[in-house]
Design a protein around this motif. Structure first.
Motif, mmCIF file in Angstrom:
data_model
loop_
_atom_site.group_PDB
_atom_site.id
_atom_site.type_symbol
_atom_site.label_atom_id
_atom_site.label_comp_id
_atom_site.label_asym_id
_atom_site.label_seq_id
_atom_site.Cartn_x
_atom_site.Cartn_y
_atom_site.Cartn_z
ATOM 1 N N THR A 17 0.784 -1.439 -0.119
ATOM 2 C CA THR A 17 -0.065 -0.043 -0.034
ATOM 3 C C THR A 17 0.748 1.261 0.090
ATOM 4 O OG1 THR A 17 -0.185 -0.045 2.552
ATOM 5 C CG2 THR A 17 -1.820 -1.260 1.342
ATOM 6 N N SER A 18 2.049 0.946 0.196
ATOM 7 C CA SER A 18 3.143 2.354 0.170
ATOM 8 C C SER A 18 2.928 2.962 -1.090
ATOM 9 C CB SER A 18 4.480 1.869 0.518
ATOM 10 O OG SER A 18 5.236 3.154 0.598
ATOM 11 N N ASN A 19 2.663 4.403 -1.129
ATOM 12 C CA ASN A 19 2.741 5.217 -2.418
ATOM 13 C C ASN A 19 3.687 6.164 -2.308
ATOM 14 O OD1 ASN A 19 1.725 6.765 -0.436
ATOM 15 N ND2 ASN A 19 -0.415 7.097 -1.092
ATOM 16 N N ILE A 20 4.834 6.032 -1.573
ATOM 17 C CA ILE A 20 5.757 6.989 -1.702
ATOM 18 C C ILE A 20 7.110 6.445 -2.372
ATOM 19 C CG2 ILE A 20 5.399 8.044 0.692
ATOM 20 C CD1 ILE A 20 8.380 5.571 0.406
ATOM 21 N N LEU A 21 7.021 5.681 -3.076
ATOM 22 C CA LEU A 21 8.142 5.162 -3.899
ATOM 23 C C LEU A 21 8.589 5.934 -4.994
ATOM 24 C CD1 LEU A 21 7.420 1.179 -4.217
ATOM 25 C CD2 LEU A 21 8.685 2.411 -2.545
ATOM 26 N N PRO A 22 7.917 6.708 -5.747
ATOM 27 C CA PRO A 22 8.297 7.626 -6.766
ATOM 28 C C PRO A 22 9.124 8.866 -6.161
ATOM 29 C CG PRO A 22 5.923 6.952 -7.067
ATOM 30 C CD PRO A 22 6.188 6.465 -5.780
ATOM 31 N N CYS A 23 8.832 8.950 -4.841
ATOM 32 C CA CYS A 23 9.681 10.268 -4.299
ATOM 33 C C CYS A 23 10.989 9.884 -3.929
ATOM 34 C CB CYS A 23 8.665 10.689 -3.011
ATOM 35 S SG CYS A 23 7.085 10.949 -3.080
ATOM 36 N N ILE A 24 11.395 8.728 -3.601
ATOM 37 C CA ILE A 24 12.574 8.303 -3.178
ATOM 38 C C ILE A 24 13.673 8.568 -4.413
ATOM 39 C CG2 ILE A 24 14.119 6.424 -2.243
ATOM 40 C CD1 ILE A 24 11.444 5.115 -1.022
ATOM 41 N N ARG A 25 14.702 9.276 -4.004
ATOM 42 C CA ARG A 25 15.794 9.499 -4.999
ATOM 43 C C ARG A 25 17.115 9.294 -4.186
ATOM 44 N NH1 ARG A 25 15.059 13.031 -9.275
ATOM 45 N NH2 ARG A 25 16.962 13.849 -9.118
ATOM 46 N N HIS A 26 17.097 9.102 -3.073
ATOM 47 C CA HIS A 26 18.320 8.838 -2.282
ATOM 48 C C HIS A 26 18.072 7.601 -1.251
ATOM 49 C CE1 HIS A 26 20.096 12.553 -4.015
ATOM 50 N NE2 HIS A 26 18.897 13.116 -3.611
ATOM 51 N N LEU A 27 18.740 6.458 -1.385
ATOM 52 C CA LEU A 27 18.419 5.463 -0.493
ATOM 53 C C LEU A 27 19.585 4.912 0.191
ATOM 54 C CD1 LEU A 27 16.470 3.094 0.540
ATOM 55 C CD2 LEU A 27 17.220 1.810 -1.582
ATOM 56 N N SER A 28 19.577 4.795 1.487
ATOM 57 C CA SER A 28 20.737 4.472 2.284
ATOM 58 C C SER A 28 20.374 3.376 3.121
ATOM 59 C CB SER A 28 21.315 5.615 3.020
ATOM 60 O OG SER A 28 22.128 5.134 4.124
ATOM 61 N N LEU A 29 21.198 2.182 2.980
ATOM 62 C CA LEU A 29 20.981 0.850 4.021
ATOM 63 C C LEU A 29 22.041 0.648 4.668
ATOM 64 C CD1 LEU A 29 19.511 -1.193 0.693
ATOM 65 C CD2 LEU A 29 18.284 0.154 2.433
ATOM 66 N N GLU A 30 21.918 0.171 5.603
ATOM 67 C CA GLU A 30 22.902 -0.054 6.963
ATOM 68 C C GLU A 30 23.080 -1.637 7.119
ATOM 69 O OE1 GLU A 30 23.102 1.861 10.392
ATOM 70 O OE2 GLU A 30 23.891 3.665 9.499
ATOM 71 N N ASP A 31 24.004 -2.278 6.693
ATOM 72 C CA ASP A 31 23.892 -3.968 6.873
ATOM 73 C C ASP A 31 25.222 -4.027 7.760
ATOM 74 O OD1 ASP A 31 23.377 -6.439 6.563
ATOM 75 O OD2 ASP A 31 24.742 -6.744 4.982
ATOM 76 N N GLY A 32 25.942 -5.022 7.889
ATOM 77 C CA GLY A 32 27.020 -5.223 8.701
ATOM 78 C C GLY A 32 26.632 -5.721 10.156
ATOM 79 N N TRP A 33 27.455 -5.817 11.098
ATOM 80 C CA TRP A 33 27.448 -6.299 12.451
ATOM 81 C C TRP A 33 26.539 -5.590 13.393
ATOM 82 C CZ3 TRP A 33 33.399 -6.032 12.630
ATOM 83 C CH2 TRP A 33 34.011 -6.910 11.669
ATOM 84 N N LYS A 34 25.864 -6.325 14.164
ATOM 85 C CA LYS A 34 25.133 -5.657 15.199
ATOM 86 C C LYS A 34 26.021 -5.610 16.633
ATOM 87 C CE LYS A 34 20.789 -7.653 13.196
ATOM 88 N NZ LYS A 34 19.652 -8.602 13.341
ATOM 89 N N GLY A 35 26.390 -4.544 16.944
ATOM 90 C CA GLY A 35 27.114 -4.376 18.186
ATOM 91 C C GLY A 35 28.600 -5.132 17.767
ATOM 92 N N TRP A 36 29.132 -5.939 18.828
ATOM 93 C CA TRP A 36 30.336 -6.638 18.329
ATOM 94 C C TRP A 36 30.378 -7.915 17.984
ATOM 95 C CZ3 TRP A 36 34.184 -3.213 18.059
ATOM 96 C CH2 TRP A 36 33.970 -2.164 18.781
ATOM 97 N N LYS A 37 29.066 -8.810 17.609
ATOM 98 C CA LYS A 37 29.005 -9.727 16.995
ATOM 99 C C LYS A 37 29.078 -9.971 15.642
ATOM 100 C CE LYS A 37 25.308 -10.799 20.713
ATOM 101 N NZ LYS A 37 23.962 -11.179 20.724
ATOM 102 N N LEU B 47 11.295 1.759 -7.860
ATOM 103 C CA LEU B 47 11.983 3.076 -7.517
ATOM 104 C C LEU B 47 12.382 3.701 -9.058
ATOM 105 C CD1 LEU B 47 13.944 1.914 -4.214
ATOM 106 C CD2 LEU B 47 11.898 3.027 -4.505
ATOM 107 N N ASN B 48 11.599 4.296 -9.608
ATOM 108 C CA ASN B 48 11.952 4.862 -10.702
ATOM 109 C C ASN B 48 12.706 6.188 -11.062
ATOM 110 O OD1 ASN B 48 10.370 2.739 -12.297
ATOM 111 N ND2 ASN B 48 8.463 3.801 -11.887
ATOM 112 N N ASN B 49 12.738 6.749 -9.541
ATOM 113 C CA ASN B 49 13.458 8.243 -9.692
ATOM 114 C C ASN B 49 14.600 8.097 -8.746
ATOM 115 O OD1 ASN B 49 11.568 9.593 -11.248
ATOM 116 N ND2 ASN B 49 10.116 9.727 -9.603
ATOM 117 N N LEU B 50 15.099 6.576 -8.494
ATOM 118 C CA LEU B 50 16.148 6.716 -7.543
ATOM 119 C C LEU B 50 17.518 7.022 -8.408
ATOM 120 C CD1 LEU B 50 17.178 5.338 -4.813
ATOM 121 C CD2 LEU B 50 17.653 3.163 -6.069
ATOM 122 N N ARG B 51 18.249 7.833 -7.645
ATOM 123 C CA ARG B 51 19.626 8.179 -8.334
ATOM 124 C C ARG B 51 20.738 8.029 -7.692
ATOM 125 N NH1 ARG B 51 16.552 7.734 -11.596
ATOM 126 N NH2 ARG B 51 15.787 9.375 -13.257
#
Length: 311
Positions: free
Chosen positions: A71-91, A110-114
């Motif tokens: 139901t999300s309708n904000i996808l055309p608005c997203i131009r900059h996407l940041s994802l944080e993966d990696g370790w949680k704490g020290w594990k 995400l048609n406007n993602l740049r």
């Protein structure tokens, strides 16, 4: 009986949009504007969701729902996407949450993602399906940042770069990769990879295992802006070779030399060719990072080199 006619002044929509544009840095205010009336909603929503950051912590769930919910309708608005993966704490052994989340994300919409940033990405931790979902969104991305890459990942980086066919800006900083590659086996895997043909700006660590493979697969890079970080005495030769492969294209250059003990990475850099193959250079920024009692009054060998090229 007389009737009074109430005249309501209407503010032109262009002015309303200008006011909302001015508020682009305040997410709370933009959220309030979106609730005022329907006329304000498009501009407020566009700025509110222009940048979407999803952290590695449990607080990511609301933001993640914006990418996964049908139901999300904000996808055309997203131009900059940041994802944080990696370790949680020290594990170190925690599974990558991206492996489960990427197939559920509506990335193809995400048609406007740049711009895409992925912190601490571990390619090995992703399934084939998750990798395919990530690669599918890359052709429209013009700016890619992959800080703190994890594990044996060099070949994975080039799978990503091959998919990012419109890339103009690339940042590969502070990698934590341990694998090494020889030129023969690498070119057998990527014999004629059309990577980085549209690249204009790059930030990369000179000590990174990625520096030479980038030069092998594309020996004639045409970027205009280059930042080489962490130039050590042991990596100065590779830095000079990489800069030489860029040739006449580089106009703006930043070099960040790193002095360990009494090393002289600048001297090694100059003796290895330095700036001799970059006649189009207009701007040079040379920064020193000292981790010892390196004499502060000692003149950098690069200063004479710069004057000889009249930069």
């Amino acid at each position: 009986m007389s009737t009074e006619r109430v005249v309501r002044a209407r503010v032109p929509s262009e002015i309303c949009d200008m006011i909302i544009d001015y508020l682009h840095g305040s997410t709370e205010t933009l959220s309030t504007c979106a609730l005022v009336c329907k006329a304000w909603l498009p501009a407020a929503r566009m700025h509110r969701f222009e940048t979407l950051h999803i952290p590695r912590s449990q607080s990511r769930r609301p933001a993640l729902a914006l990418l996964c919910d049908n139901t999300s309708n904000i996808l055309p608005c997203i131009r900059h996407l940041s994802l944080e993966d990696g370790w949680k704490g020290w594990k170190r052994n925690d599974p990558s949450w991206l492996d489960d989340a990427l197939p559920r994300m509506r990335l193809r919409e995400l048609n406007n993602l740049r711009s895409l940033t992925i912190h601490s990405l571990s390619w090995r931790a992703l399934s084939t399906r998750a990798r395919g979902c990530l690669l599918s969104v890359l052709p429209r991305v013009t700016s890619l940042s992959l800080p703190l890459l994890e594990g044996d990942f060099s070949l994975g980086v080039f799978e990503i770069l091959c998919a990012a066919t419109s890339l103009e800006t690339l940042a590969l900083l502070r990698p934590r990769m341990t694998d090494t590659m020889d030129q023969t086996s690498f070119l057998a895997r990527f014999p004629a990879a059309p990577i980085l043909r549209t690249l204009k700006r790059m930030q990369v660590d000179a000590s990174s295992v990625l520096l030479n493979p980038i030069r092998w697969v594309n020996p004639d890079l045409l970027m205009t802006d280059l930042e080489l970080h962490d130039v050590l005495e042991t990596s100065a030769v590779d830095a000079a070779s990489f800069l030489a492969s860029c040739g006449k294209g580089v106009i703006h250059l930043s070099l960040r030399f790193n002095h360990l003990m009494f090393s002289s990475p600048e001297g090694v850099f100059i003796r290895s060719g330095g700036l001799s193959r970059n006649p189009s250079l207009l701007t040079l920024i040379s920064l020193l990072h000292t981790r010892s009692s390196y004499p502060s009054s000692t003149k950098s060998p690069l200063h004479d080199c710069v004057r000889s090229f009249s930069i």
